[in-house]
Scaffold this active site. Sequence first.
Site, PDB file in Angstrom:
ATOM      1  N   ASP A 127       0.858  -1.189   0.000  1.00 34.80           N
ATOM      2  CA  ASP A 127       0.000   0.000   0.000  1.00 34.80           C
ATOM      3  C   ASP A 127       0.895   1.239   0.000  1.00 34.80           C
ATOM      4  O   ASP A 127       1.775   1.369   0.861  1.00 34.80           O
ATOM      5  CB  ASP A 127      -0.912   0.001   1.233  1.00 34.80           C
ATOM      6  CG  ASP A 127      -1.910   1.148   1.201  1.00 34.80           C
ATOM      7  OD1 ASP A 127      -2.969   0.976   0.578  1.00 34.80           O
ATOM      8  OD2 ASP A 127      -1.615   2.214   1.776  1.00 34.80           O
ATOM      9  N   LEU A 128       0.699   2.133  -0.968  1.00 34.70           N
ATOM     10  CA  LEU A 128       1.530   3.333  -1.051  1.00 34.70           C
ATOM     11  C   LEU A 128       1.187   4.285   0.088  1.00 34.70           C
ATOM     12  O   LEU A 128       0.023   4.436   0.471  1.00 34.70           O
ATOM     13  CB  LEU A 128       1.318   4.031  -2.394  1.00 34.70           C
ATOM     14  CG  LEU A 128       1.619   3.187  -3.647  1.00 34.70           C
ATOM     15  CD1 LEU A 128       1.391   4.009  -4.895  1.00 34.70           C
ATOM     16  CD2 LEU A 128       3.042   2.646  -3.612  1.00 34.70           C
ATOM     17  N   ASP A 153      -4.298   2.580  -4.740  1.00 34.95           N
ATOM     18  CA  ASP A 153      -2.839   2.516  -4.582  1.00 34.95           C
ATOM     19  C   ASP A 153      -2.414   1.206  -3.934  1.00 34.95           C
ATOM     20  O   ASP A 153      -1.386   1.141  -3.270  1.00 34.95           O
ATOM     21  CB  ASP A 153      -2.335   3.707  -3.778  1.00 34.95           C
ATOM     22  CG  ASP A 153      -2.971   3.797  -2.390  1.00 34.95           C
ATOM     23  OD1 ASP A 153      -3.859   2.964  -2.096  1.00 34.95           O
ATOM     24  OD2 ASP A 153      -2.587   4.683  -1.611  1.00 34.95           O
TER      25      ASP A 153
END
Length: 437
Positions: free
Chosen positions: A321-322, A364
């Site tokens: 997960d960004l 994302d």
Amino acid sequence: MPLSESPRLLLNCVDLLLDAVFLISADGRIRYVNAACEPIFGYTPDELIGQPLFDLVLPEDRARTLEEAALIMAGQPRVGFVNRYRRKDGRPVRVMWSARWSAADQLRIGVARDVTEQHHSQDLQAATYAVSEAAHHASDLDTLFPTIHDIIARLVPVAGLVVATCDGKGAGVHLAYGRDHHGAPLTVDERLAREHCHEVIASSQTQQLPDSALTPPETAGAGVFWLVVPLMDEADPIGALLLKAHPGTAFSDKDRELLGFVSAQVATAIERSRLKAELLRAARYDELTGLPNRRLFHDRIDTALARSRRRQGRMALLYIDLDDFKGVNDTLGHAAGDRLLQEIGRRLERCVRRADTVARLGGDEFVVILEDIHGPQDAAAVADKIHHSLRQPFAIADHTLHARASIGVAIHPEDGDDADSLIKHADRRMYRDKARG
């Protein structure tokens, strides 16, 4: 006078028949044939007697002709068998046979009739149906092209087939398939082939060319011809068919007519297969990054788990997960955010092996499936590699960006034996990593 005492009279009567009558020895050579052979095969009786009849059979029909001959010599009379021969002038002819074996004379007795004309309309119908069925069942163009080759070979004798397809609206031509009648790769000069395909597509007119126009000089055959047929779908160029004739033969007007009809069906089939492939790709791949989407990811992880169980091995799932991706969208806009996601997808792929899977679940969030690992240390090493790769600068929208990500790792079989268990473990550890900052 009894008929048995008048063999000459009997032979004279046989010569008046419109059908050809053959007497074939056990080794396949013609012992006798009446005068009706010449209109069918183009040879006089004197030219055929003593010759192997099998040598005139088209290569595509030889296997089943041998099977039929074996049945006849085993004592099974055959009626209505149809195969194709090459006439003296090189044109193919379709012949229907009635035949039986005479054990007393050790001869195969056959009566042959030319049914080329009668089969023409049937061929058109059969070709339409066969090509439509092929397009329906083929999963992609790579499986469609060999089937089209088989269909054409049943209609017209060909020594080889090349299928050229257009990239876009005829902008470029790609040689997508090329095989001879044995299924071996077919050698052509790609530059020359593309040039002739462009000419044929631009003019929408079929061309017949010598072998030297398409084949490297050292392999070009004398007396060998190609037919280049445009593939058009509702006036839009799809590509071209390049058909190689057998040595010493040429394509007849009937062949050209048949191929012109079939080419329209083939063009439709190719376009339909392309559309099907695009729809399938849209259903399984992320439109933005080109990575497998959530649906394909679940297929891949189920397959990977099955392999891992079968091998009694290990595999890993990385949930990525960004961090603060929303800030990029808010400050630079969604176009910049999309560019960043695309670049991140490419970097993730460079961090793993070709056999591994990188997928985008949405937003994302990305996942990585690592198959056939030795233990958690392998997954940790890939996670470190991803962290390092994402910290390298990205040039996006005239800005230099540095991305960070939180990564959670789950290992099979330690963390579970099914996809849901692995996803939950990896997701929980990803949030724990994010909480640590």
